[in-house]
Design a protein around this motif. Structure first.
Motif, PDB file in Angstrom:
ATOM      1  N   GLN A  90      49.097  36.874  53.722  1.00 28.67           N
ATOM      2  CA  GLN A  90      47.717  36.822  54.212  1.00 28.67           C
ATOM      3  C   GLN A  90      46.732  37.175  53.104  1.00 28.67           C
ATOM      4  O   GLN A  90      45.704  37.789  53.356  1.00 28.67           O
ATOM      5  CB  GLN A  90      47.530  37.812  55.366  1.00 28.67           C
ATOM      6  CG  GLN A  90      48.531  37.665  56.503  1.00 28.67           C
ATOM      7  CD  GLN A  90      48.174  36.533  57.427  1.00 28.67           C
ATOM      8  OE1 GLN A  90      47.051  36.466  57.922  1.00 28.67           O
ATOM      9  NE2 GLN A  90      49.097  35.621  57.650  1.00 28.67           N
ATOM     10  N   ALA A  91      47.062  36.819  51.876  1.00 29.76           N
ATOM     11  CA  ALA A  91      46.217  37.201  50.736  1.00 29.76           C
ATOM     12  C   ALA A  91      44.838  36.552  50.843  1.00 29.76           C
ATOM     13  O   ALA A  91      44.697  35.467  51.403  1.00 29.76           O
ATOM     14  CB  ALA A  91      46.900  36.788  49.437  1.00 29.76           C
ATOM     15  N   PRO A  92      43.814  37.212  50.306  1.00 28.67           N
ATOM     16  CA  PRO A  92      42.450  36.663  50.364  1.00 28.67           C
ATOM     17  C   PRO A  92      42.310  35.457  49.449  1.00 28.67           C
ATOM     18  O   PRO A  92      43.101  35.261  48.542  1.00 28.67           O
ATOM     19  CB  PRO A  92      41.597  37.824  49.863  1.00 28.67           C
ATOM     20  CG  PRO A  92      42.517  38.599  48.966  1.00 28.67           C
ATOM     21  CD  PRO A  92      43.886  38.480  49.581  1.00 28.67           C
ATOM     22  N   ASP A  93      41.279  34.645  49.688  1.00 29.06           N
ATOM     23  CA  ASP A  93      41.134  33.428  48.884  1.00 29.06           C
ATOM     24  C   ASP A  93      39.707  33.265  48.342  1.00 29.06           C
ATOM     25  O   ASP A  93      39.225  32.154  48.166  1.00 29.06           O
ATOM     26  CB  ASP A  93      41.535  32.195  49.711  1.00 29.06           C
ATOM     27  CG  ASP A  93      40.671  32.052  50.957  1.00 29.06           C
ATOM     28  OD1 ASP A  93      39.831  32.951  51.210  1.00 29.06           O
ATOM     29  OD2 ASP A  93      40.827  31.040  51.668  1.00 29.06           O
ATOM     30  N   ASP A  94      39.022  34.388  48.061  1.00 28.01           N
ATOM     31  CA  ASP A  94      37.680  34.302  47.482  1.00 28.01           C
ATOM     32  C   ASP A  94      37.763  33.779  46.048  1.00 28.01           C
ATOM     33  O   ASP A  94      38.807  33.830  45.411  1.00 28.01           O
ATOM     34  CB  ASP A  94      37.011  35.680  47.506  1.00 28.01           C
ATOM     35  CG  ASP A  94      37.860  36.730  46.813  1.00 28.01           C
ATOM     36  OD1 ASP A  94      38.764  37.266  47.475  1.00 28.01           O
ATOM     37  OD2 ASP A  94      37.653  36.986  45.621  1.00 28.01           O
ATOM     38  N   ASP A  95      36.630  33.280  45.537  1.00 27.42           N
ATOM     39  CA  ASP A  95      36.565  32.810  44.151  1.00 27.42           C
ATOM     40  C   ASP A  95      35.916  33.874  43.274  1.00 27.42           C
ATOM     41  O   ASP A  95      35.125  34.689  43.767  1.00 27.42           O
ATOM     42  CB  ASP A  95      35.714  31.533  44.067  1.00 27.42           C
ATOM     43  CG  ASP A  95      36.404  30.367  44.751  1.00 27.42           C
ATOM     44  OD1 ASP A  95      37.630  30.223  44.575  1.00 27.42           O
ATOM     45  OD2 ASP A  95      35.713  29.627  45.482  1.00 27.42           O
ATOM     46  N   ALA A  96      36.226  33.802  41.988  1.00 23.48           N
ATOM     47  CA  ALA A  96      35.600  34.740  41.040  1.00 23.48           C
ATOM     48  C   ALA A  96      34.079  34.629  41.132  1.00 23.48           C
ATOM     49  O   ALA A  96      33.361  35.632  41.046  1.00 23.48           O
ATOM     50  CB  ALA A  96      36.085  34.449  39.626  1.00 23.48           C
ATOM     51  N   GLY A  97      33.578  33.409  41.326  1.00 31.12           N
ATOM     52  CA  GLY A  97      32.131  33.180  41.379  1.00 31.12           C
ATOM     53  C   GLY A  97      31.459  33.787  42.601  1.00 31.12           C
ATOM     54  O   GLY A  97      30.226  33.845  42.686  1.00 31.12           O
ATOM     55  N   ASP A  98      32.240  34.231  43.584  1.00 29.23           N
ATOM     56  CA  ASP A  98      31.673  34.880  44.770  1.00 29.23           C
ATOM     57  C   ASP A  98      31.175  36.292  44.460  1.00 29.23           C
ATOM     58  O   ASP A  98      30.493  36.897  45.289  1.00 29.23           O
ATOM     59  CB  ASP A  98      32.724  34.988  45.888  1.00 29.23           C
ATOM     60  CG  ASP A  98      33.194  33.617  46.368  1.00 29.23           C
ATOM     61  OD1 ASP A  98      32.456  32.639  46.138  1.00 29.23           O
ATOM     62  OD2 ASP A  98      34.293  33.536  46.962  1.00 29.23           O
TER      63      ASP A  98
END
Ligand SMILES: [Fe+2]
Length: 406
Positions: A90-98
């Motif tokens: 269930q790892a998160p999937d945000d981007d570095a640019g967030d």
């Protein structure tokens, strides 16, 4: 729980808070600014989160929680508020640019620190200690994240030991721990986290305990027999290497093996033994509860414990003869946390802190297990008998070792 007051310690606590800030800040400087946007462990936030989190915690807990000050950056207070420990897969999937720019995060950190420093005399010691210990705990878990980065992305500090220390090989030797009382938990009126209360006595039957933590060399036999290889081992042609913080070394056979609780349990079964329970571990390390450290009351030194940032990696299991308990168990404190077979739960009578209700209770799920002791990256402040650490049974990234019981 009522706030505890230790007013005479306040100024020293402020000094220690500054020390802890400088320590954690230096950890972030081991990598280039752009690397702070990497996510070295899939189940954890990107490094930049932690650059904001330590001070967001202080803001939320102290500036807002105690002083009731109005927020100057409410979106950052929320963005940097909480870490994560998701179920596997269930790892998160945000981007570095967030994530915000480092300079913005640093401005937030500086203003938060200035606000707290100006009001330090108005902060109850218990709340200050919560912030301080929170920061020291992250000083260790930040190392777990940094450890996962390739060595070429890290600047090694000027002074650090990389090569294994030569020490005589050790074989499993056992000692008898006589049955009797173990003191679990922290006494009322002393600082501790919610999961350390209430203090209580447990009677532990006689059992046997290994003098040393299980070594890489011993665990190698298990791997040769088909057991799972530890996360920190890596293959180089025909031989095993150990991934140290700043580079790889040939597997040091006399250093403790870093393992998950599942691996530790499997190894113990293979070896015809088991892991100690939390109460057994406590009895072995602290006897009936009349000493401050496993070896007695003298404070930790490098000769007694690989603790409090004496280095970056494990050392041989025989390196701390001065750490021996009266029964002869060595390195119960330092050189790697030790897994127990005890699932992490509150003691009977557990009460969460109103100002931090999820600190422990969110993890009373049977999937997390208690670790005791400490690693070379554990601050001395956390090395009290009642301190409890916990991680998921299959989480492989921390400095967790094992010791056999029978
Ligand atoms: Fe945190």
């Amino acid at each position: 729980m009522d706030a505890l007051e230790f007013p005479r310690a306040a100024y020293r606590l402020h000094d220690e808070l500054r020390t802890a800030r400088a320590h954690a800040d230096a950890l972030f400087r081991l990598v280039a600014p752009e690397t702070l946007y990497a996510r070295p462990i899939a189940d954890r936030h990107r490094l930049i989160f932690y650059a904001g989190h330590l001070d967001a915690f202080d803001w939320n807990q102290l500036a807002r929680g105690v002083l009731d000050l109005p927020a100057f950056a409410p979106s950052f207070d929320r963005l940097f508020e909480a870490g994560i420990d998701p179920e596997p897969g269930q790892a998160p999937d945000d981007d570095a640019g967030d994530w915000p720019a480092l300079a913005e995060v640093q401005r937030y950190v500086e203003r938060t620190r200035a606000t707290i420093d100006a009001a330090i005399d108005r902060l109850p010691s218990e709340r200050l200690l919560t912030a301080l210990e929170h920061r020291w705990m992250h000083a260790e878990t930040l190392c777990y994240l940094l450890h996962e980065l390739p060595p070429e992305l890290k600047r090694a500090p000027d002074r650090f030991r990389h090569e294994p220390i030569l020490a005589p090989a050790t074989t499993t030797a056992w000692t008898n721990i006589p049955g009797g009382p173990a003191q679990l938990g922290q006494r009322a009126g002393q600082f501790g986290w919610d999961n350390e209360f209430p203090a209580h006595e447990v009677t532990v039957p006689e059992f046997r305990l290994a003098h040393h933590k299980v070594t890489n060399g011993e665990y190698l036999g298990f791997v040769a027999a088909g057991g799972p290889a530890p996360h920190f081992w890596t293959r180089a042609g025909e031989r095993w290497m150990l991934r140290r913080m700043f580079g790889h070394v040939p597997l040091p056979l006399n250093e403790p093996v870093l393992v998950t609780q599942r691996q530790a349990t499997a190894y113990a079964g293979w070896a015809g033994a088991r892991l100690p329970t939390e109460a057994e571990w406590q009895r072995a390390a602290y006897g009936a509860g009349h000493r401050s450290y496993p070896w007695g009351d003298a404070p930790p030194t490098e000769a007694r414990a690989q603790l409090d940032f004496t280095g970056w990696d494990t050392v041989p299991v025989g390196a701390n003869r001065a750490s021996a308990t009266p029964e002869g168990a060595e390195q119960m404190l330092g050189n790697g946390w030790e897994w127990t077979s005890t699932p992490f739960h509150g003691y009977a009578g557990f009460r969460p802190r109103t100002y931090y209700p999820g600190y422990s209770a969110n993890f009373f799920d049977g999937a997390h297990f208690v670790l005791k002791g400490g690693s070379v990256r554990t601050a001395a402040r956390l090395a009290r008998p009642s301190f409890r650490n916990w991680f998921r049974a299959e989480y492989p990234y921390m400095y967790a070792t094992m010791r056999l019981a029978a």
